[in-house]
Design a protein around this motif. Structure first.
Motif, PDB file in Angstrom:
ATOM      1  N   THR A   1       0.827  -1.209   0.000  1.00  0.00           N
ATOM      2  CA  THR A   1       0.000   0.000   0.000  1.00  0.00           C
ATOM      3  C   THR A   1       0.862   1.260   0.000  1.00  0.00           C
ATOM      4  OG1 THR A   1      -1.729  -1.164   1.220  1.00  0.00           O
ATOM      5  CG2 THR A   1      -1.806   1.237   1.249  1.00  0.00           C
ATOM      6  N   TYR A   2       1.903   1.226   0.805  1.00  0.00           N
ATOM      7  CA  TYR A   2       2.794   2.382   0.903  1.00  0.00           C
ATOM      8  C   TYR A   2       3.541   2.621  -0.412  1.00  0.00           C
ATOM      9  CZ  TYR A   2       6.372   5.450   2.899  1.00  0.00           C
ATOM     10  OH  TYR A   2       7.191   6.505   3.171  1.00  0.00           O
ATOM     11  N   LEU A   3       4.056   1.553  -1.018  1.00  0.00           N
ATOM     12  CA  LEU A   3       4.774   1.690  -2.282  1.00  0.00           C
ATOM     13  C   LEU A   3       3.850   2.161  -3.404  1.00  0.00           C
ATOM     14  CD1 LEU A   3       7.166  -1.395  -2.329  1.00  0.00           C
ATOM     15  CD2 LEU A   3       7.805   1.008  -2.161  1.00  0.00           C
ATOM     16  N   HIS A   4       2.622   1.679  -3.414  1.00  0.00           N
ATOM     17  CA  HIS A   4       1.660   2.128  -4.419  1.00  0.00           C
ATOM     18  C   HIS A   4       1.437   3.635  -4.312  1.00  0.00           C
ATOM     19  CE1 HIS A   4      -0.183  -2.163  -4.682  1.00  0.00           C
ATOM     20  NE2 HIS A   4       0.884  -2.035  -5.443  1.00  0.00           N
ATOM     21  N   ALA A   5       1.284   4.100  -3.070  1.00  0.00           N
ATOM     22  CA  ALA A   5       1.063   5.526  -2.873  1.00  0.00           C
ATOM     23  C   ALA A   5       2.291   6.338  -3.272  1.00  0.00           C
ATOM     24  CB  ALA A   5       0.693   5.793  -1.416  1.00  0.00           C
ATOM     25  N   LEU A   6       3.466   5.856  -2.905  1.00  0.00           N
ATOM     26  CA  LEU A   6       4.708   6.535  -3.307  1.00  0.00           C
ATOM     27  C   LEU A   6       4.831   6.608  -4.820  1.00  0.00           C
ATOM     28  CD1 LEU A   6       7.429   5.080  -0.887  1.00  0.00           C
ATOM     29  CD2 LEU A   6       6.518   7.389  -0.885  1.00  0.00           C
ATOM     30  N   ALA A   7       4.569   5.489  -5.489  1.00  0.00           N
ATOM     31  CA  ALA A   7       4.713   5.446  -6.944  1.00  0.00           C
ATOM     32  C   ALA A   7       3.703   6.361  -7.614  1.00  0.00           C
ATOM     33  CB  ALA A   7       4.549   4.010  -7.435  1.00  0.00           C
TER      34      ALA A   7
END
Length: 404
Positions: free
Chosen positions: A310-316
């Protein structure tokens, strides 16, 4: 430059309270102005002298065991690190984080654990009896001192570079490395000591025996698993600042107690009366005693991987919206290490080893691009990774299209 002040939102994702922008963290693990950094370094150096002294005795008395043990346990460490790297877990932090975590577990924690265990067992011998200590001493002393000391290294690393720890996984992987360091150095010291007192004049057999019992039969559910469990409590405490302090402390304590209980069961004489001394039955007993730890650690890893996704999706989505850098199917798998590994494996089966190697490099560069952008923002500092992604894709796409 100071990092912006931020708090997690309702989805657990950070937002800058001043500007509404995504926070850009700049902390490194070299922080000479922070007390925690020097405490960490001083205790690691202190442990290094202890290890050097212990190893020098081994070199003089059992040189073959010492050198062979160092080689064997070094390879053992590399295999674990390779497994972490294959799942892209080492992309959570720069390399110095894992060096410090491993060094703390193997040098700082081991140095203090040995005399602390002796002191606790001596106290139990006086309060209860020497016979009680002979049976229950390791189960009482080991979990208390060792789990506490390993976790202290994780907390010190968080204090050194708070902005580096934005997800559960970023805390858990440091805890696993600290536990691995403790496990490897403890195993090396056991190997050398057992060879010194070994009844046969054979310096190779103690290495093989300890590798089999301490490395293969107990490696998966040993210190790395325990510290992973305890570290989950630290991660929950850090990443839920809006929860009541009592609840945060309770979760951290509960995870520590859970790690302590797993370690206690492992060191205890439970089930020993049900099995004879043969290697086969001993292996079965160790598996039964170790399964709870690996199951709980695995569940925590699964929770951490989902949250990290979830965190990586938001960062990307925030920093790397270009679909030529991260395509839709790649974006979906950003936070799923096993799915990313499965794609690489299938790529190798279908298109050959070169395609698999290119896909591996492409995935790594995408992760590094995201994390570099999240640390420093997009710009000249991320250009190298952007160019690498496009270059790797230009090499990989023709291979895929040729066999389509």
């Amino acid at each position: 430059m100071n990092a912006p002040v931020f708090e997690p939102n309702d989805q657990g994702l950070p937002t800058n309270q001043d500007t509404g922008a995504w926070p850009v963290g700049t902390d490194s693990f070299f922080q000479p102005r922070r007390v925690a950094f020097w405490v960490l370094v001083a205790l690691i150096v202190n442990g290094l002298f202890y290890l050097a002294y212990m190893f020098s005795i081994g070199l003089r008395v059992v040189p073959v065991t010492a050198l062979l043990g160092l080689t064997v346990w070094g390879i053992y460490t590399l295999l674990f690190v390779l497994a972490f790297g294959t799942l892209d877990l080492l992309e959570q932090h720069p390399p110095e984080a894992y060096v410090l975590a491993f060094a703390w577990g193997g040098l700082g924690a081991v140095y203090f654990a040995a005399p602390a265990n002796i002191a606790i067992q001596s106290l139990c011998a006086k309060l209860v009896s020497p016979e009680f200590v002979a049976v229950w001493g390791p189960a009482i002393a080991g979990p208390v001192t060792e789990e506490f000391l390993k976790l202290m290294g994780v907390i010190l690393l968080v204090l050194v570079a708070r902005n580096q720890f934005q997800t559960y996984l970023s805390v858990l992987i440091v805890g696993a490395m600290a536990g691995l360091g403790f496990q490897v150095i403890e195993n090396l010291s056991y190997t050398v000591r057992s060879s010194i007192h070994f009844p046969l004049e054979n310096q190779v057999y103690p290495v093989l025996l300890n590798l089999f019992t301490r490395g293969l039969l107990s490696g998966l559910w040993s210190h790395a698993a325990y510290t992973t469990i305890a570290s989950f409590g630290v991660a929950w405490f850090l990443l839920h600042p809006r929860r009541p302090m009592a609840a945060r402390i309770a979760v951290a304590v509960l995870c520590f107690v859970l790690a302590w209980a797993m370690h206690f069961i492992w060191n205890s004489p439970f089930l020993e009366d049900l099995f004879d001394g043969g290697y086969g039955e001993m292996a079965v007993m160790l598996v039964i005693k170790g399964l709870p730890a690996i199951i709980v650690a695995g569940l925590f890893w699964q929770v951490a991987a989902r949250e990290n996704g979830t965190y990586l999706h938001a960062l990307a989505a925030w920093f790397v919206p270009e679909r030529d850098l991260i395509r839709d199917d790649e974006w979906v798998r950003l936070g799923a290490p096993m799915q990313r590994y499965k794609v690489r494996r299938e790529m190798g089966w279908t298109h050959g080893w070169r395609a698999r190697r290119l896909k591996t490099h492409l995935q790594r560069e995408q992760l590094r691009l995201i994390r570099k952008a999240a640390t420093y923002g997009r710009g000249a500092q991320t250009l190298r990774h952007e160019l690498a992604v496009r270059r790797l894709r230009a090499k990989l796409d023709p291979i895929i299209e040729a066999k389509a």
